[in-house]
Design a protein around this motif. Sequence first.
Motif, mmCIF file in Angstrom:
data_model
loop_
_atom_site.group_PDB
_atom_site.id
_atom_site.type_symbol
_atom_site.label_atom_id
_atom_site.label_comp_id
_atom_site.label_asym_id
_atom_site.label_seq_id
_atom_site.Cartn_x
_atom_site.Cartn_y
_atom_site.Cartn_z
ATOM 1 N N GLU A 1 -103.216 62.173 -32.093
ATOM 2 C CA GLU A 1 -104.175 61.079 -32.268
ATOM 3 C C GLU A 1 -105.116 60.905 -31.083
ATOM 4 O O GLU A 1 -106.293 60.579 -31.257
ATOM 5 N N GLY A 2 -104.611 61.082 -29.852
ATOM 6 C CA GLY A 2 -105.393 60.653 -28.705
ATOM 7 C C GLY A 2 -105.450 59.131 -28.689
ATOM 8 O O GLY A 2 -104.613 58.462 -29.300
ATOM 9 N N SER A 3 -106.444 58.555 -27.989
ATOM 10 C CA SER A 3 -106.605 57.090 -27.960
ATOM 11 C C SER A 3 -105.261 56.408 -27.717
ATOM 12 O O SER A 3 -104.911 55.427 -28.386
ATOM 13 N N THR A 4 -104.517 56.911 -26.747
ATOM 14 C CA THR A 4 -103.144 56.435 -26.549
ATOM 15 C C THR A 4 -103.066 54.992 -26.057
ATOM 16 O O THR A 4 -102.044 54.337 -26.247
ATOM 17 N N ARG A 5 -104.134 54.492 -25.429
ATOM 18 C CA ARG A 5 -104.115 53.106 -24.965
ATOM 19 C C ARG A 5 -105.357 52.358 -25.460
ATOM 20 O O ARG A 5 -105.785 51.383 -24.834
ATOM 21 N N GLU A 6 -105.889 52.792 -26.571
ATOM 22 C CA GLU A 6 -107.092 52.170 -27.124
ATOM 23 C C GLU A 6 -106.801 51.532 -28.475
ATOM 24 O O GLU A 6 -105.771 51.777 -29.082
ATOM 25 N N TYR A 7 -107.722 50.718 -28.917
ATOM 26 C CA TYR A 7 -107.664 50.065 -30.225
ATOM 27 C C TYR A 7 -106.392 49.237 -30.389
ATOM 28 O O TYR A 7 -105.803 49.175 -31.472
#
Length: 467
Positions: A19-25
């Motif tokens: 996914e990535g974005s491990t600390r986003e959204y």
Amino acid sequence: MRFANDFIFGGATAAYQCEGSTREYGKGKVAWDDFLAEKGRFQANPASDFYHQYPVDLKLCKMFGINGIRISIAWSRIFPDGTGKINQQGVDFYHQLFKECHKKGVEPFVTLHHFDTPNTLFQKGDFLNKETVDAFEKYASYCFEEYKDEVTYWFTFNEIWAVCTNQYIEGTFPNGEKYNMTKAFQSMHYMMLAHSKAVLAYKKGDYKGKIGIVQSLEYKYPYNENKLEDIIAAKNEDVLQNQFLLDATFLGYYSDETLKIAQKLCALNQGMLDIEESDLEIMKKAAKENDYLGMNYYQSRFIQAYDGENDIYHNGTGEKGTSRFRLKGVGERMNKEGIDRTDWDWLIHPESMFDMLVRIKQQYPQYKAIYITENGMGYKDDFEDGIIDDTPRIDYVRRHLYYLLKAIEAGVNVKGYFIWSLMDMFSWTNGYNKRYGLFYIDYKTQKRYPKASAYWYKYISQTKELF
């Protein structure tokens, strides 16, 4: 040799790896975030950027005849702290993802936990703490209800053995401890209890779908089949990885043989496995309700007796011949003449997939169905102007599919095969040089390129014929 017309030919993924974005959204922290930062070798951002690129990946699935995809929900994307406050952005993301799956005609097979306990719970002891067991049941119940109209196939956990051995025996996962079999066994037991509670919650909800669990299995052979001490060593490691979890899955309790060996191995750490009767009552009920087993299968092991000092070295770089696994009083993993290995020292031994499938049918005749939920070859793919010739991967998969078909001919009910992995992804202890995907990813541009294996896999999935 043909597969049934309704056989699933899928691709497998995992949230933290793709996914990535491990600390986003709104996503909460998991222990891997700090662990990888401390190691300083690699990060899981952007990984394959599946959070944004999933429409591209699902389009590729449709183009290449892939009719199933293993997806995991990131627990901390739904509950940032594991319990309590819900992150609506995360909830909505998976609604959109499942909608796109169905739009492209790709059935989602959804795993609730793939190595990524929310950090708040992890720091309290992860699955050595029964608070995490209860939190998992509540998280699972929320997902069952929230996605009841979009998900038909559920798995509770991915690879309980891998979680516990890497946390407490091999020491390669966050807060890694080495050589503590007592903690490994205890954590495996509580994770199976959590699985059981989730299964019973699903059945109580009377949902229309099905549910099971993914176990990572490896057939254990004595290095010298004429030596009693090697036969005992192979059985030691079989209980440690396979039989303990298979008993819990299909019986809901541990056989006398399993429990005797497990307690013997715990005693090597001056420990004792704690199993409450109330746990087993829950597990016995759930064992009858499992709709299928997901089997991740990559290799076998040849074990010889070993009573020296503990000595484990993990080959995380692909430097062939560097791995070691020796547990005092348990056994030593050996290479076997005539059996090739990958650069990461994984034995290429497809015959053992047949042996494991037939073993399950014979030892646990109450099983209902099996999916091969992961199988594939880590390889250092060469990229030449968009051409990726991964013939060794094709050979690896072909040979495993051959023995899979032989197992089906022998009466094993196997319903599908998911190659690991759909596309190249971040690898937990190997970073990015170990590639498994059907689709090559240029991590700088996030552009996808079909490998030779993708075209080969398309032919197999469309014709259902192995060649």
